[in-house]
Design an enzyme around this catalytic site. Structure first.
Site, PDB file in Angstrom:
ATOM      1  CD  GLU A 126      -2.870  -1.172   0.444  1.00  0.00           C
ATOM      2  OE1 GLU A 126      -2.954  -0.398  -0.473  1.00  0.00           O
ATOM      3  OE2 GLU A 126      -3.461  -2.364   0.373  1.00  0.00           O
TER       4      GLU A 126
ATOM      5  CB  CYS B  32      -1.736   7.055   1.423  1.00  0.00           C
ATOM      6  SG  CYS B  32      -3.172   6.311   2.170  1.00  0.00           S
TER       7      CYS B  32
END
Ligand code: NDP
Length: 499
Positions: free
Chosen positions: A239, A273
């Site tokens: 990720e 993010c």
């Protein structure tokens, strides 16, 4: 006295509050034998945990959840102290995290128990099933920006799937990891969740020792982790970073879009993010949107007792943000803030319009409170530009036209798309999360997130002898003659597609 208090300073990680630089905690700097010892303990824990079965694991996970919930205020204080984020943001992080833990605990059996699949007409004598088995020990390597929610997106699902976990947090935020492992020890025990504090080298060593890696962090570090994992073909879910775009159509609710631009771009000081780093707005409503965004940004409090967001958690990130602001201003115009906004650890909000598409501020992750608003002629052009970076984590579309929103969502190269909100998926535990392109691969959350932490095992049980004796050396010419006739009958009848 903790283990860290007994260790020499060189073997410690000391965290500091980004707000006032005061020390928060000391933690052991695990290296060499410490890492091996943590994984060895977790291996023993994994055996015990796997033997518990789904029902007992569910009960243990829910008990652990209630211990976390009971200490939520203390945990929020710790998260806030090490990241610098406001206490309320830390509490929100805890609430979202517990929702995922709850879902993983309650759905693991349904998703992962062995299930029957059709064997097909020809294989009528096979009973075919698929099972999902835990890998053993999963190494979870986490970032500092959401030091609970982000790694727990892997930890909750890995544990619910029957794995033990060794969790290596960022050296900037080991506190929540140690706190979680302490609550685990009280609630369950058996070294099923082990916190391993240290630095990047600790993480690199962990990669060599475990059965699966769940990495969350920058794309650059993911590449290093993958190259080490490749030595043993250790599977990895990655990720990584993003450069998420929000697309605003002419018919969008501009007040709502502006609210979400500011929340998505400036919340957590832009250190998200899936934060909004770029906005592509259709020309007819461009001025209206920019005015609404500026009006809201003007109201943001960045200092005083109750700020909307805190300082940059990682000191060196300030330089990256400054470079991107400079870069954006070379071709764009400041609608709010500018270079002076990047004067210290707390960075003021910056809104820049009409920035060249090939600039660093448009192409690379900023991870700070800077948003670029560029103008496009249509939603199609917005999609094209949104897709034109190496990243593909999240994206958002604002329009009242459901069909247009769906078409844009389909065309966006991203792991997650929100329509008329940003971050709307974060609390929906059933939705898998992850990126495409250099934002990573593999999925956490939801059923796919549970399966991510399992090796698939297929079982085909022969229930009776087959009429056709094909899988033995005793097959006859007659059997093979039948096969030759069956091939065109079964597979040779499809007509060419109509144009
Ligand atoms: P980093 O890549 O710097 O670090 C991530 C983790 O990897 C840290 O625990 C770090 O340890 C560890 N690490 C560093 N070097 C190595 C190595 N060689 N081998 C193994 N582990 C290593 O990321 P940040 O912590 O700075 O986090 C910010 C990044 O994370 C941003 O790019 C952001 O977009 C991304 N992110 C992605 C999310 C997603 O779900 N897609 C969610 C949240 C953040 P240490 O800190 O101790 O050096």
């Amino acid at each position: 006295m903790t283990l860290a208090d007994q260790a020499p300073a060189a073997q410690q990680v000391t965290t500091h509050n980004p707000v006032d630089s005061e020390p928060v905690g000391h933690y052991p700097l695990a290296q060499g034998a410490d890492v091996e010892d943590a994984v060895r303990r977790a291996r023993a824990g994994a055996t015990w945990w796997q033997n518990q079965g789904f029902a007992a694991r569910r009960a243990h996970l829910l008990h652990w959840k209630s211990r976390i919930a009971a200490g939520a205020e203390e945990l929020a204080t710790l998260i806030s102290a090490e990241t610098g984020k406001p206490h309320g943001d830390a509490l929100l992080e805890i609430m979202l995290t517990l929702g995922h833990l709850d879902w993983a605990a309650k759905n693991a059996r349904r998703v992962l128990r062995r299930r029957k699949v059709s064997a097909g007409l020809i294989n009528y004598n096979q009973h075919a099933t698929v099972g999902y088995e835990p890998y053993g020990v999963v190494g979870v390597i986490g970032p500092w920006n959401y030091p609970l929610y982000t790694p727990m997106g892997s930890i909750s699902y890995a544990l619910a799937a029957g794995n033990a976990v060794v969790f290596k947090p960022s050296e900037l935020t080991p506190g929540p990891a140690v706190w979680l492992a302490e609550r685990w020890a009280e609630a369950v025990g058996h070294d099923v969740l082990v916190a391993l504090t240290g630095d990047g080298a600790t993480g690199a060593q962990l990669v060599r020792s475990v059965d699966k890696i769940a990495f969350t962090g920058s794309t650059a570090t993911a590449k290093k982790v993958m190259s080490v994992a490749a030595e043993q073909l250790t599977p990895i879910v990655a990720e990584c970073g993003g450069k998420d775009a929000m697309l605003v159509a002419a018919d969008a609710d501009l007040d709502s879009a502006a609210d979400f631009v500011v929340f998505g771009a400036m919340g957590n000081a832009g250190q998200t993010c899936v934060g909004v780093e770029r906005v592509y707005v259709v020309d007819t409503v461009r001025d209206d949107l920019v005015a609404r965004v500026v009006e809201r940004v003007e109201r943001l409090r960045i200092d005083g007792p109750d700020p909307h967001y805190g300082p940059m958690t990682m000191p060196s990130q300030v330089d990256v943000v400054r470079d991107h602001v400079d870069d954006a201003l070379r071709t764009g115009s400041a609608a709010f803030g500018g270079r002076d906004s990047v004067a210290g650890r707390v960075v003021g909000p910056v809104v820049v319009t009409d920035v060249a598409e090939d600039s660093a501020a448009v192409q690379h992750e900023t991870f700070g409170p800077l948003v670029v608003i560029n103008t496009v002629a249509s939603l199609d052009e917005a999609v094209e530009r949104a897709n034109a970076t190496v990243y593909g984590l999240g994206a958002a579309v604002f329009t009242k036209d459901k069909g247009a929103a769906t078409r844009a969502a389909d065309a966006l190269r991203a792991g997650v798309v929100t329509i008329n909100s940003v971050l709307g998926f974060a609390g929906v535990a059933a939705l898998p999360f992850g990126g495409v392109k250099q934002s990573g691969f593999g999925r956490i959350h939801g059923a796919d997130g549970l399966r991510e932490f399992c090796a698939v095992k297929s079982v085909a049980r022969q229930t009776r002898r087959a009429a056709l004796n094909l899988l033995t050396m005793e097959r006859t010419d007659k059997d093979m003659h039948t096969v030759a006739r069956m091939i065109p009958m079964l597979h040779g009848r499809a007509k060419p597609p109509r144009n």
